[in-house]
Design a protein around this motif. Structure first.
Motif, PDB file in Angstrom:
ATOM      1  N   THR A   3       0.806  -1.222   0.000  1.00 53.29           N
ATOM      2  CA  THR A   3       0.000   0.000   0.000  1.00 53.29           C
ATOM      3  C   THR A   3       0.837   1.269   0.000  1.00 53.29           C
ATOM      4  OG1 THR A   3      -0.117  -0.021   2.421  1.00 53.29           O
ATOM      5  CG2 THR A   3      -1.885  -1.151   1.209  1.00 53.29           C
ATOM      6  N   LYS A   4       2.149   1.119  -0.021  1.00 57.80           N
ATOM      7  CA  LYS A   4       3.017   2.290   0.007  1.00 57.80           C
ATOM      8  C   LYS A   4       3.246   2.828  -1.407  1.00 57.80           C
ATOM      9  CE  LYS A   4       5.487   0.834   4.187  1.00 57.80           C
ATOM     10  NZ  LYS A   4       6.796   0.486   4.773  1.00 57.80           N
ATOM     11  N   TYR A   5       3.565   4.118  -1.489  1.00 55.98           N
ATOM     12  CA  TYR A   5       3.785   4.763  -2.789  1.00 55.98           C
ATOM     13  C   TYR A   5       4.929   4.087  -3.535  1.00 55.98           C
ATOM     14  CZ  TYR A   5       4.573   8.464  -6.234  1.00 55.98           C
ATOM     15  OH  TYR A   5       4.743   9.180  -7.407  1.00 55.98           O
ATOM     16  N   ILE A   9       4.966   2.395  -7.475  1.00 47.33           N
ATOM     17  CA  ILE A   9       5.904   2.706  -8.552  1.00 47.33           C
ATOM     18  C   ILE A   9       6.653   1.455  -8.982  1.00 47.33           C
ATOM     19  CG2 ILE A   9       7.917   4.078  -9.184  1.00 47.33           C
ATOM     20  CD1 ILE A   9       5.326   5.686  -8.882  1.00 47.33           C
ATOM     21  N   ASP A  10       7.088   0.647  -8.011  1.00 49.14           N
ATOM     22  CA  ASP A  10       7.839  -0.570  -8.318  1.00 49.14           C
ATOM     23  C   ASP A  10       7.031  -1.558  -9.145  1.00 49.14           C
ATOM     24  OD1 ASP A  10      10.339  -0.049  -7.293  1.00 49.14           O
ATOM     25  OD2 ASP A  10       9.874  -0.818  -5.291  1.00 49.14           O
ATOM     26  N   HIS A 363       7.657   6.219   1.260  1.00 48.85           N
ATOM     27  CA  HIS A 363       7.326   5.034   2.066  1.00 48.85           C
ATOM     28  C   HIS A 363       5.993   5.187   2.797  1.00 48.85           C
ATOM     29  CE1 HIS A 363      11.082   2.915   1.321  1.00 48.85           C
ATOM     30  NE2 HIS A 363      11.704   4.071   1.449  1.00 48.85           N
ATOM     31  N   ASP A 364       5.228   6.228   2.443  1.00 47.08           N
ATOM     32  CA  ASP A 364       3.887   6.404   3.010  1.00 47.08           C
ATOM     33  C   ASP A 364       2.846   5.720   2.127  1.00 47.08           C
ATOM     34  OD1 ASP A 364       5.306   7.978   4.710  1.00 47.08           O
ATOM     35  OD2 ASP A 364       3.940   9.683   4.636  1.00 47.08           O
ATOM     36  N   GLU A 365       1.662   5.467   2.694  1.00 53.09           N
ATOM     37  CA  GLU A 365       0.566   4.916   1.904  1.00 53.09           C
ATOM     38  C   GLU A 365       0.097   5.933   0.861  1.00 53.09           C
ATOM     39  OE1 GLU A 365      -2.499   3.685   4.565  1.00 53.09           O
ATOM     40  OE2 GLU A 365      -1.472   1.832   5.110  1.00 53.09           O
ATOM     41  N   TYR A 366      -0.436   5.395  -0.250  1.00 53.65           N
ATOM     42  CA  TYR A 366      -0.855   6.282  -1.333  1.00 53.65           C
ATOM     43  C   TYR A 366      -2.373   6.329  -1.457  1.00 53.65           C
ATOM     44  CZ  TYR A 366      -1.479   2.001  -4.149  1.00 53.65           C
ATOM     45  OH  TYR A 366      -1.881   0.783  -4.626  1.00 53.65           O
ATOM     46  N   GLU A 367      -2.853   7.311  -2.236  1.00 54.57           N
ATOM     47  CA  GLU A 367      -4.276   7.468  -2.513  1.00 54.57           C
ATOM     48  C   GLU A 367      -4.457   8.058  -3.909  1.00 54.57           C
ATOM     49  OE1 GLU A 367      -5.984  10.300   0.169  1.00 54.57           O
ATOM     50  OE2 GLU A 367      -4.405  11.788  -0.168  1.00 54.57           O
ATOM     51  N   LEU A 393      -0.728   9.499  -5.247  1.00 51.51           N
ATOM     52  CA  LEU A 393       0.316  10.171  -4.477  1.00 51.51           C
ATOM     53  C   LEU A 393       0.247   9.725  -3.022  1.00 51.51           C
ATOM     54  CD1 LEU A 393       0.054  13.843  -5.842  1.00 51.51           C
ATOM     55  CD2 LEU A 393       1.989  12.277  -6.145  1.00 51.51           C
ATOM     56  N   PRO A 394       1.326   9.925  -2.268  1.00 51.08           N
ATOM     57  CA  PRO A 394       1.244   9.651  -0.829  1.00 51.08           C
ATOM     58  C   PRO A 394       0.068  10.402  -0.206  1.00 51.08           C
ATOM     59  CG  PRO A 394       3.514  10.044  -1.466  1.00 51.08           C
ATOM     60  CD  PRO A 394       2.682  10.345  -2.679  1.00 51.08           C
TER      61      PRO A 394
END
Length: 484
Positions: A3-5, A9-10, A363-367, A393-394
């Motif tokens: 669930t992280k930004y 991307i990865d 390393h924050d969750e994205y939305e 984005l985060p």
């Protein structure tokens, strides 16, 4: 669950890439930590990474050199930069460090050429290719440059009147080129470019106006496709039509020795960008060589005019997300501290997409969000990233500032946006930073221009300044060198 930004991307792209990498949770651009820029200069800000200009020029020179050696091509390659992509002094000077030539499009371009000559950045060996529809002042300036000894200035004829107009003001003999009015792609609203002279009319035009003029030598045929150099049937068909004109013209015009295949190399606009530059250059050289061999004429020297390819990938913009507005059950608007209309006008005018990434908090969750600008215009938004149907984005958190970057924005945005002038809703032009490297490879940042002030904007509008308290601190001067 991912669930992280950084997970997003990865799993969506190959990452890191040549110009993008991570330093913890912060984004690097060509090993420049962007949060260091933000902490030092604030946001919003624009930046230009100057070494990328030289890198792309040298890449192109290598591709053409390799292709010409492979095909035993006897002509020379000449890299030209079209100034309309970015007229800034720092861009022109960096590009000219790489032994290139330039292409102009209007009268004031010649004034820039003359200043660069005075500073020793341009010499009489530099080709100055003058494109565009030539009004009186443009003709006068071209004539002045040639009359002052710059014989490598080549006016590219755009209409039937220009040979006579130039002959009236230029003293002695001079060289010219002719621009082909190429046919546009079927999706266009018109069939033929407004620029140049039609395929069928070029040979008659040469015989009627140039062959009989003893002072004029035709040196170049100019071929340009508005949609750029692409591996599709349309491009190859137009190139073959151009080559038919070239060989036909060469047989009756011995002075013709150069073919300008224009600009049009694409730049990276997505992390999934895939374009085989080497193949395209190789095949272009191959096709030109085959056409000339079949017609039994010498191959021409090759000129290109790369504008966006030269400077586009050097530019970027960083904004802070000021606030989030939940407008309905599905749409969250992240409001940036600037305007897309004024700072990235191509996103508004032609729906152009640039690479967009979070600068921090990877390393924050994205939305899922939409991005809105500060103006009161409903069109001041950016709502989808290339290859995704939305922006992710985060997650917005008031206590944790979020910064976002738009990359490869170095071509056209400042001039189209009206750099240094009035902006829509009087949103000021952001601070502009130049980034270079010294002899040891250390990063050097330079403040090229501070953010516009209200006094500057109001003076343009004709308002007199209010009385200033003499005790106020003086404005910080620009062009301050610093390392970080």
């Amino acid at each position: 669950m991912n669930t992280k930004y950084i997970d997003l991307i990865d799993q969506t792209y190959d990452f890191p890439q040549n110009e993008f990498s991570l330093d913890g949770s912060q984004l690097n651009f060509h090993d420049v930590n962007l949060m260091d820029l933000v902490e030092k200069y604030g946001a919003p800000l624009k930046f230009t990474y100057l070494p990328k200009i030289s890198e792309n020029i040298q890449r192109s020179k290598t591709w053409f050199k390799t292709a010409m050696e492979k095909h035993n091509y006897k002509g020379k390659y000449n890299y030209s930069y079209c100034t309309k992509s970015s007229h800034f002094k720092h861009v022109l000077e960096k590009a000219l460090e790489n032994d290139i030539h330039i292409e102009t499009s209007s009268a004031f371009d010649i004034d820039i050429v003359e200043r660069l000559k005075k500073d020793g950045k341009i010499t009489n060996d530099t080709f100055v290719l003058c494109n565009g529809f030539k009004r009186a002042q443009y003709v006068t300036n071209i004539a002045r440059l040639i009359n002052n000894g710059h014989l490598n200035c080549l006016p590219i004829i755009d209409n039937y009147d220009e040979v006579e107009l130039l002959s009236e003001e230029i003293q002695g003999d001079f060289n010219i080129g002719i621009r082909i009015a190429s046919e546009e792609e079927p999706k266009f609203e018109f069939y033929t470019s407004r620029l140049g002279i039609g395929y069928k009319n070029i040979v008659p035009f040469y015989e009627e106006q140039i062959k009989t003029n003893e002072r004029v030598n035709l040196k170049m045929l100019h071929f340009f496709i508005n949609t750029g150099i692409k591996d599709n049937a349309y491009y190859w068909n137009e190139l073959l039509k151009c080559l038919k004109v070239y060989v036909k013209l060469k047989k009756i015009c011995p002075s013709l020795d150069s073919l300008n295949i224009g600009g049009g190399f694409p730049i990276k606009n997505s992390l999934t960008f895939d374009y085989d530059y080497e193949y395209m250059v190789d095949e272009i050289i191959n096709q030109i060589g085959l056409a000339c061999a079949e017609a039994e004429v010498p191959v021409p020297h090759i000129f290109t005019e790369f504008g966006s390819f030269t400077v586009g990938e050097s530019g970027g913009a960083i904004y802070e997300v000021l606030h989030q507005k939940q407008q309905n059950d599905r749409e969250k608007w992240n409001m940036i501290n600037s305007s897309f209309i004024t700072t990235l006008p191509d996103t508004w005018a032609i729906n152009k997409r640039f690479i967009m990434l979070a600068v921090n908090r990877w390393h924050d969750e994205y939305e899922r969000v939409l991005l809105g600008g500060l103006t009161c215009d409903s069109d001041d938004y950016y709502n989808s990233e290339q290859n995704l149907n939305a922006i992710y984005l985060p997650k917005f958190k008031k206590e944790k500032p979020l910064y976002i970057g738009f990359f490869h924005t170095g071509a056209y945005q400042e001039t189209i946006g009206g750099f240094g002038g009035l902006q829509h809703c009087l949103i000021p032009t952001p601070k502009h930073i130049l980034i270079d490297r010294d002899a040891d490879g250390e990063i050097i940042s330079t403040v090229f221009a501070e953010q516009q002030t209200s006094e500057h904007l109001l003076s343009i509008l004709g308002y007199k300044p209010l009385e200033v308290d003499s005790s106020e601190e003086a404005e910080v001067p620009i062009h301050q060198l610093s390392k970080f």
